[in-house]
Write an enzyme that holds these catalytic residues in place. Structure first.
Site, PDB file in Angstrom:
ATOM      1  N   LYS A  69     -10.704  23.280 -47.865  1.00 16.29           N
ATOM      2  CA  LYS A  69     -10.665  24.896 -47.927  1.00 16.29           C
ATOM      3  C   LYS A  69      -9.538  25.565 -46.865  1.00 16.29           C
ATOM      4  O   LYS A  69      -9.008  26.579 -47.272  1.00 16.29           O
ATOM      5  CB  LYS A  69     -12.151  25.254 -47.850  1.00 16.29           C
ATOM      6  CG  LYS A  69     -12.951  24.983 -48.677  1.00 16.29           C
ATOM      7  CD  LYS A  69     -14.171  25.331 -48.698  1.00 16.29           C
ATOM      8  CE  LYS A  69     -15.237  24.855 -49.697  1.00 16.29           C
ATOM      9  NZ  LYS A  69     -16.775  25.263 -49.328  1.00 16.29           N
ATOM     10  N   GLY A  98     -23.514  22.872 -38.092  1.00 19.16           N
ATOM     11  CA  GLY A  98     -22.170  22.411 -38.835  1.00 19.16           C
ATOM     12  C   GLY A  98     -21.165  23.754 -38.543  1.00 19.16           C
ATOM     13  O   GLY A  98     -21.632  24.740 -38.369  1.00 19.16           O
ATOM     14  N   ALA A 133     -17.377  25.320 -44.593  1.00 18.37           N
ATOM     15  CA  ALA A 133     -18.522  26.090 -45.370  1.00 18.37           C
ATOM     16  C   ALA A 133     -18.945  27.208 -44.377  1.00 18.37           C
ATOM     17  O   ALA A 133     -19.269  28.361 -44.808  1.00 18.37           O
ATOM     18  CB  ALA A 133     -19.458  25.422 -45.569  1.00 18.37           C
TER      19      ALA A 133
END
Ligand code: NDP
Length: 276
Positions: free
Chosen positions: A68, A129, A133
């Site tokens: 990404k 995390g 994302a």
């Protein structure tokens, strides 16, 4: 007869992705003539794979782990939300130009607030995390005006860099898993690690879960993911997997590509899924 317009998802690994099924259901529902394929692209190979797809007449791509950030760098133009995220999960190929967007955050917020009817305003949120994302969901989660967001990551400097990047009205803090504050009652814990993709279960902070906490794993599976089992075992109020986000972010991408908004509820139903 003309060939269908080509779309696909590039990632590594990518074989587990349900995006082809979802986009085929959207295409059937909205009567769009399109093809959507899984395209495995090894780390470092995104640029040449996208150029090849573009030369072959492809119209758009979803981009998933771990590409990404690279997709954001190679886009000619970015949406505001992709620029803020520094991560792209959707490419629109138009007149040889690449337009990059990020629909992950909108998909998650839509699933949490509309499908799951959660109130995010005033919530204490913990994100586990600090990868692509998390970059995508942080801005849209902040826009819902939670009380605070804490990002816990195995590699602390990555979480710290995100905190620097997202300084705004909502306090965003970083820590390691073992330093998640014990005096905060978390309303929502989002697992945005890719640990389960590698079959690993990190030391998730069990003191963060109470019977008021909704746990949401961005990862998803037909059986409960390791994180969603962990959350249920530790007494979470609800333990959800990322199917709703997957369908909602896909609907945003589909609308960007085709100009029509598919109905997500029926597609979620057709996938015949249930959260644990
Ligand atoms: P990235 O590769 O960009 O980031 C991975 C993150 O997971 C990093 O923070 C990394 O920590 C952490 N991590 C990986 N393995 C471990 C481990 N063993 N222990 C602790 N932490 C670990 O991935 P993405 O951010 O792109 O994706 C994360 C997950 O979200 C994936 O499973 C993906 O499938 C899912 N996802 C789901 C979506 C949906 O629609 N439902 C949409 C987008 C993503 P470190 O920094 O220390 O390496």
């Amino acid at each position: 007869m003309t060939a269908p317009d080509r779309y696909g998802v590039m990632g590594y690994p990518v074989a587990h992705s349900r995006s082809p099924v979802i986009h085929r259901l959207f295409a059937l529902q909205t009567e769009q003539d399109m093809q959507y394929d899984l395209i495995q692209v090894e780390p470092g190979g995104l640029d040449s794979a996208v150029r090849q797809f573009q030369r072959a007449g492809g119209k758009g791509l979803n981009i998933t782990t771990p590409h990404k950030g690279d997709a954001a760098l190679m886009a000619d133009e970015l949406s505001d939300r992709a620029r803020v995220a520094g991560a792209v999960n959707t490419l629109l190929i138009k007149d040889d130009e690449l337009f990059g967007d990020n629909t992950d955050g909108a998909g998650l917020v839509q699933d949490l607030t509309q499908n799951e009817e959660l109130e995010l305003q005033g919530a204490n949120i913990l994100i586990l995390g600090a990868g692509g994302a998390t970059r995508g969901i942080l801005g849209p989660l902040c826009a819902e005006k939670p009380t605070q967001i804490i990002i816990a990551n195995r590699t602390l400097p990555k979480a710290e860099a995100l905190v620097m990047h997202f300084s705004g009205e909502v306090p965003v803090k970083s820590c390691r898993f073992q330093n998640v504050p014990r005096d905060v009652e978390f309303d929502l814990i989002v697992n945005a690690t890719s640990a389960s993709l590698q079959g690993e279960t990190p030391p998730y902070p069990k003191t963060a879960v109470s019977d008021k906490t909704v746990c949401y794993d961005l990862s998803y599976g037909l059986a409960p993911t390791p994180f969603s089992s962990w959350a249920a075992r530790h007494g979470a109020a609800r333990s959800l997997m990322g199917w709703g986000m997957l369908v909602e972010q896909a609907a945003e991408s589909f609308e960007l590509w085709r100009g029509v908004r598919p109905d997500t509820e029926s597609v979620l139903g057709q996938l015949n899924l249930s959260a644990s």
